[in-house]
Scaffold this motif. Structure first.
Motif, PDB file in Angstrom:
ATOM      1  N   HIS A   1      50.671 -16.575  36.316  1.00 59.80           N
ATOM      2  CA  HIS A   1      49.643 -17.539  36.709  1.00 59.80           C
ATOM      3  C   HIS A   1      48.642 -17.805  35.587  1.00 59.80           C
ATOM      4  O   HIS A   1      48.316 -18.965  35.281  1.00 59.80           O
ATOM      5  N   SER A   2      48.142 -16.749  34.943  1.00 66.75           N
ATOM      6  CA  SER A   2      47.116 -16.916  33.900  1.00 66.75           C
ATOM      7  C   SER A   2      47.685 -17.600  32.669  1.00 66.75           C
ATOM      8  O   SER A   2      47.031 -18.458  32.059  1.00 66.75           O
ATOM      9  N   GLN A   3      48.904 -17.231  32.299  1.00 63.71           N
ATOM     10  CA  GLN A   3      49.531 -17.877  31.147  1.00 63.71           C
ATOM     11  C   GLN A   3      49.721 -19.373  31.396  1.00 63.71           C
ATOM     12  O   GLN A   3      49.434 -20.204  30.521  1.00 63.71           O
TER      13      GLN A   3
ATOM     14  N   GLN B   1      48.091  -9.156  32.454  1.00 63.73           N
ATOM     15  CA  GLN B   1      49.375  -8.533  32.796  1.00 63.73           C
ATOM     16  C   GLN B   1      50.088  -8.122  31.521  1.00 63.73           C
ATOM     17  O   GLN B   1      50.363  -8.944  30.650  1.00 63.73           O
ATOM     18  N   ASN B   2      50.370  -6.848  31.405  1.00 63.06           N
ATOM     19  CA  ASN B   2      50.994  -6.287  30.212  1.00 63.06           C
ATOM     20  C   ASN B   2      52.509  -6.195  30.412  1.00 63.06           C
ATOM     21  O   ASN B   2      52.971  -5.780  31.474  1.00 63.06           O
ATOM     22  N   TYR B   3      53.267  -6.590  29.401  1.00 64.76           N
ATOM     23  CA  TYR B   3      54.728  -6.570  29.481  1.00 64.76           C
ATOM     24  C   TYR B   3      55.328  -5.472  28.607  1.00 64.76           C
ATOM     25  O   TYR B   3      56.533  -5.437  28.393  1.00 64.76           O
ATOM     26  N   ARG B   4      54.482  -4.584  28.103  1.00 64.62           N
ATOM     27  CA  ARG B   4      54.942  -3.577  27.149  1.00 64.62           C
ATOM     28  C   ARG B   4      54.930  -2.164  27.720  1.00 64.62           C
ATOM     29  O   ARG B   4      55.950  -1.482  27.720  1.00 64.62           O
ATOM     30  N   SER B   5      53.778  -1.709  28.182  1.00 66.22           N
ATOM     31  CA  SER B   5      53.581  -0.294  28.497  1.00 66.22           C
ATOM     32  C   SER B   5      53.667   0.007  29.986  1.00 66.22           C
ATOM     33  O   SER B   5      53.534  -0.884  30.830  1.00 66.22           O
TER      34      SER B   5
ATOM     35  N   LEU C   1      44.013  -4.178  32.122  1.00 71.82           N
ATOM     36  CA  LEU C   1      45.439  -4.386  31.923  1.00 71.82           C
ATOM     37  C   LEU C   1      46.234  -3.769  33.071  1.00 71.82           C
ATOM     38  O   LEU C   1      45.953  -2.658  33.505  1.00 71.82           O
ATOM     39  N   PHE C   2      47.232  -4.506  33.539  1.00 69.99           N
ATOM     40  CA  PHE C   2      48.116  -3.972  34.573  1.00 69.99           C
ATOM     41  C   PHE C   2      49.550  -4.384  34.255  1.00 69.99           C
ATOM     42  O   PHE C   2      49.801  -5.279  33.444  1.00 69.99           O
TER      43      PHE C   2
ATOM     44  N   ALA D   1      46.400  -6.524  25.121  1.00 68.13           N
ATOM     45  CA  ALA D   1      47.557  -6.022  24.379  1.00 68.13           C
ATOM     46  C   ALA D   1      48.833  -6.199  25.190  1.00 68.13           C
ATOM     47  O   ALA D   1      48.882  -5.892  26.378  1.00 68.13           O
ATOM     48  N   GLY D   2      49.882  -6.751  24.547  1.00 73.50           N
ATOM     49  CA  GLY D   2      51.175  -6.893  25.200  1.00 73.50           C
ATOM     50  C   GLY D   2      51.218  -7.882  26.334  1.00 73.50           C
ATOM     51  O   GLY D   2      52.096  -7.809  27.197  1.00 73.50           O
ATOM     52  N   SER D   3      50.272  -8.843  26.333  1.00 71.33           N
ATOM     53  CA  SER D   3      50.171  -9.763  27.476  1.00 71.33           C
ATOM     54  C   SER D   3      50.884 -11.089  27.263  1.00 71.33           C
ATOM     55  O   SER D   3      50.734 -12.005  28.068  1.00 71.33           O
ATOM     56  N   GLY D   4      51.648 -11.216  26.184  1.00 70.48           N
ATOM     57  CA  GLY D   4      52.430 -12.434  25.981  1.00 70.48           C
ATOM     58  C   GLY D   4      51.647 -13.599  25.403  1.00 70.48           C
ATOM     59  O   GLY D   4      51.894 -14.746  25.760  1.00 70.48           O
ATOM     60  N   LYS D   5      50.717 -13.327  24.489  1.00 70.62           N
ATOM     61  CA  LYS D   5      49.899 -14.411  23.928  1.00 70.62           C
ATOM     62  C   LYS D   5      50.730 -15.369  23.072  1.00 70.62           C
ATOM     63  O   LYS D   5      50.494 -16.581  23.078  1.00 70.62           O
ATOM     64  N   THR D   6      51.714 -14.835  22.344  1.00 70.25           N
ATOM     65  CA  THR D   6      52.542 -15.698  21.499  1.00 70.25           C
ATOM     66  C   THR D   6      53.339 -16.676  22.356  1.00 70.25           C
ATOM     67  O   THR D   6      53.431 -17.873  22.050  1.00 70.25           O
ATOM     68  N   ARG D   7      53.901 -16.160  23.445  1.00 70.63           N
ATOM     69  CA  ARG D   7      54.648 -17.033  24.357  1.00 70.63           C
ATOM     70  C   ARG D   7      53.733 -18.119  24.917  1.00 70.63           C
ATOM     71  O   ARG D   7      54.142 -19.280  25.067  1.00 70.63           O
ATOM     72  N   THR D   8      52.481 -17.757  25.190  1.00 70.27           N
ATOM     73  CA  THR D   8      51.524 -18.730  25.722  1.00 70.27           C
ATOM     74  C   THR D   8      51.240 -19.826  24.708  1.00 70.27           C
ATOM     75  O   THR D   8      51.208 -21.022  25.044  1.00 70.27           O
TER      76      THR D   8
END
Length: 707
Positions: free
Chosen positions: A14-16, A289-293, A316-317, A33-40
């Motif tokens: 949703h946020s992205q 939302q973190n996609y890493r840890s 972060l979640f 961290a790990g929240s997909g900023k590049t994809r955004t």
């Protein structure tokens, strides 16, 4: 664009998606961290074009040209279009492009010459000589230091004296000369159509500030501006963004205040807090939302950054709720810490985790010296990022050369290095002395060397050389005597930054403490790197373990991460303890280190460290660990025994100790007072008032009975 062509939006949370579709007006995206900023960022470029925006109207600013190129290519792939007309690159590449067109406003033609770092150093050196500053009896800064000093002053927008006070206090007496030199440097560049790397930012900002019509032209040319890693921009770059987006305000900046760790390069983390003040009506969207840890790792990271004084509050979640809690290992000393890490790495590799999916992170390069020796002894291949490996530093090579000739007088390569360090000895004299040493095989040959050179330093070294017995004295004792002789030479040769290099010397001293003989010390220290290469060649499928400073690890991730030397004075660094702002950056640095781990995180803290001149000293656990609630991590108190009470019964008793009995009240130097619950062979389980049941090995533990 049809719905089918916007399918990529379905993959966003949703946020992205909110950040991608908000295209009119200023937007600040706080990307955890790990929240997909590049994809955004990639999806937003594609979305803009899908909404009919001409690619030529889009500007993407990143911190490497490669990153910009990759993001633009990915965006084009989403729509199966060529996005080559999007302008993407670094701030410096943009400013160079703009100044070729508008530089005439400052007296520059389109063909001005851009100076690289070497050119800058040579020009400063030329001007230094022409001004007569090289003729002074006292040492004036070298050209490399002059270039660094000037660049810091420009990028941080600070007076020369302020930069000198903080980073080069030994040159404060030259403040008037340095200020004059830099004025001459600026004048020379203008007169000869030259610009250096920093001028690109300064001059483009100058034009933007003083020519409103240019701001309007640029606003029409780039109607949509996106900036990545905004927390790492400096004050000049922040101002450039402000003026370039002034007319339309369609600017999106993405960053994480919690990951701003480049203050030493001039980055101003406050830019990200000032952005809403520069652009009224800024919309703020948080990517949490973190996609890493795993969640246990994120829980620790969240608490760490929650203690920061300056932050955008975020939590972060992840959907990866399961996972082990981070481990805290209180090692007896650096040696035990290195042994624990090496054994854990081998254990994980046996479980199928590749070495390349594990990393050991540290605040400063010298913190890994002990570990490097341990990994090499065990044949574990590794590569190191950030700083130099132990034997790659010139000053460490110097000291090792002294130790090598003491052990082996026929090591003429080391003799040559030593002789060239000594005052009054040049290459030709050194060659004569070495020829003499090779020819003379008598015990009296060293007393005859003095006839070949009048160097007082040579005479002093020969005296020390003859007094040291490498077969009786400990490596630490020998190193101490050599250091006493070498220190003034060290300060003379490396006067520009000797106060920073001395930390490496301390690391070498600490390493020497674990050895009984000089031969053993040098054998482990100077192992041929060929052994590691051969190991890698026998298993070509295995890439090496990663050792890295935290600064060099930003943006990367691994299955398992070990963070070492988590004690006061190391992490956080002792150089930051007096500055609240620098201490806050240390906290962010720890946060970055923690969030590199995907599945497992080990926090390593030695109880004892070696301090040159003082011997072994009790260390203090890093404040970043002390602030954490104990339920966020699982503590391992020693490699010698298990971390969980439930496994005590699995141990086989070897012998009972007559010194203690169940019910005795005892005191431990680190855990406080407690009562003995159980005795298992050489081990004793104590219920500490502030810690709970803990198993201790009597051989490695200092327990005393309370009367």
């Amino acid at each position: 664009m049809s719905r089918e062509e916007l399918e990529f939006l379905k993959d966003l949370n949703h946020s992205q998606r909110e950040a991608v579709e908000y295209i009119q007006g200023p937007l600040l995206v706080i990307a955890g961290a790990g929240s997909g900023k590049t994809r955004t960022l990639v999806c937003r470029m594609a979305y803009l074009v899908a909404q009919g925006v001409d690619p030529e109207k889009i500007l993407l600013l990143t911190f490497t040209r490669r990153a910009a190129k990759e993001m633009i290519h990915r965006a084009g792939s989403l729509l199966k279009l060529n996005f080559d007309h999007i302008t993407g690159g670094t701030f410096h590449s943009l400013c160079n492009l703009m100044l070729r067109q508008y530089g005439h406003l400052l007296g520059y033609g389109p063909n001005f010459t851009l100076l690289d770092r070497g050119d800058v150093e040579d020009l400063l050196n030329l001007l230094k000589n022409s001004l007569g500053f090289s003729d002074q009896k006292k040492r004036f800064p070298k050209k490399q230091t002059l270039a660094s000093l000037y660049s810091k002053s420009i990028n941080q927008i600070k007076p020369v004296v302020e930069v000198l006070t903080k980073d080069y206090p030994q040159f404060l007496e030259f403040t008037p000369e340095l200020e004059r030199l830099f004025i001459e440097y600026q004048n020379y560049k203008r007169e000869h159509q030259l610009m250096d790397y920093d001028d690109l930012l300064v001059n483009w900002l100058n034009i933007l500030q003083n020519y409103p019509q240019i701001r309007e032209e640029v606003g029409k040319r780039f109607e949509f501006i996106m900036v990545d890693e905004y927390q790492d921009t400096n004050s000049l770059q922040g101002a450039i963004v402000k003026y370039m987006a002034e007319t339309h305000q369609n600017v999106m900046v993405v960053g994480d205040d919690s990951q701003s760790i480049y203050g030493f390069r001039g980055a101003n983390f406050k830019n990200i807090f000032e952005f809403p003040k520069l652009f009224a009506n800024t919309k703020i969207i948080k990517l949490e939302q973190n996609y890493r840890s795993t969640q246990p790792i994120l829980d620790l990271a969240n608490v760490t950054i929650a203690n920061s004084k300056w932050k955008y509050t975020k939590n972060l979640f992840t959907l990866k709720k399961e996972g082990s809690r981070p481990f805290l290992f209180r090692a007896k000393d650096d040696t035990e810490a290195s042994q624990f890490i090496a054994e854990k790495i081998l254990e994980l590799r046996d479980k199928g985790i590749k070495l390349s999916q594990m990393a050991v992170l540290f605040r400063s390069a010298y913190h890994s010296y002990d570990l490097e020796v341990e990994l090499t002894k065990r044949g574990i291949p590794f590569i190191k990022y950030g700083g130099l490996k132990l034997l790659e530093s010139a000053h460490i090579k110097d000291l090792i050369s002294f130790l090598k000739v003491i052990l082996n007088p026929q090591d003429y390569l080391s003799w040559n290095r030593i002789l060239l360090l000594l005052d009054g000895i040049g290459p030709r004299t050194a060659e004569k002395i070495i020829i003499f040493l090779k020819r003379e095989n008598t015990l009296s040959k060293f007393s005859k060397i003095e006839s070949l050179s009048s160097s007082l330093e040579l005479k002093r070294f020969i005296n020390i050389y003859q007094e040291i017995n490498p077969y009786i004295e400990t490596p630490t004792s020998i190193l101490g005597q050599i250091w006493e002789f070498y220190e003034p030479i060290f300060q003379r040769i490396y006067y520009e930054d000797h106060f920073k290099r001395v930390k490496d010397i301390e690391g070498l001293f600490a390493l020497s403490e674990k050895y009984h003989t000089l031969n053993e010390f040098l054998t482990d220290l100077v192992l041929e790197p060929l052994e590691i290469t051969e190991l890698e060649e026998t298993d070509l499928d295995e890439e090496p373990l990663i050792l890295s400073t935290v600064h060099s690890a930003k943006g990367l991730e691994w299955h398992t991460v070990f963070i070492i030397s988590l004690i006061e004075g190391r992490f956080p660094s002792q150089y930051t303890l007096q500055s609240e702002e620098e201490l806050e950056e240390e906290r962010r640095l720890f946060y970055v280190a923690v969030t590199r781990a995907r599945e497992q995180l080990y926090l390593i803290s030695p109880l004892m460290v070696y301090v040159p001149g003082e011997g072994k000293s009790l260390s203090k656990l890093s404040r970043f660990i002390r602030e954490l609630p104990p339920n966020l991590y699982e503590e391992i108190s020693s490699r010698k025994y298990p971390s969980k009470v439930e496994t005590f019964t699995e141990m086989t008793p070897s012998m009972n100790s007559n010194q203690y009995k169940i019910g005795d009240l005892v005191k431990h130097p680190h855990f406080g007072e407690g009562e003995i619950l159980e005795i298992i062979g050489e081990k004793v389980k104590v219920n500490f008032s502030n810690k709970g049941p803990t198993l201790l090995h009597l051989k490695y533990t200092h327990l005393e009975k309370l009367i």
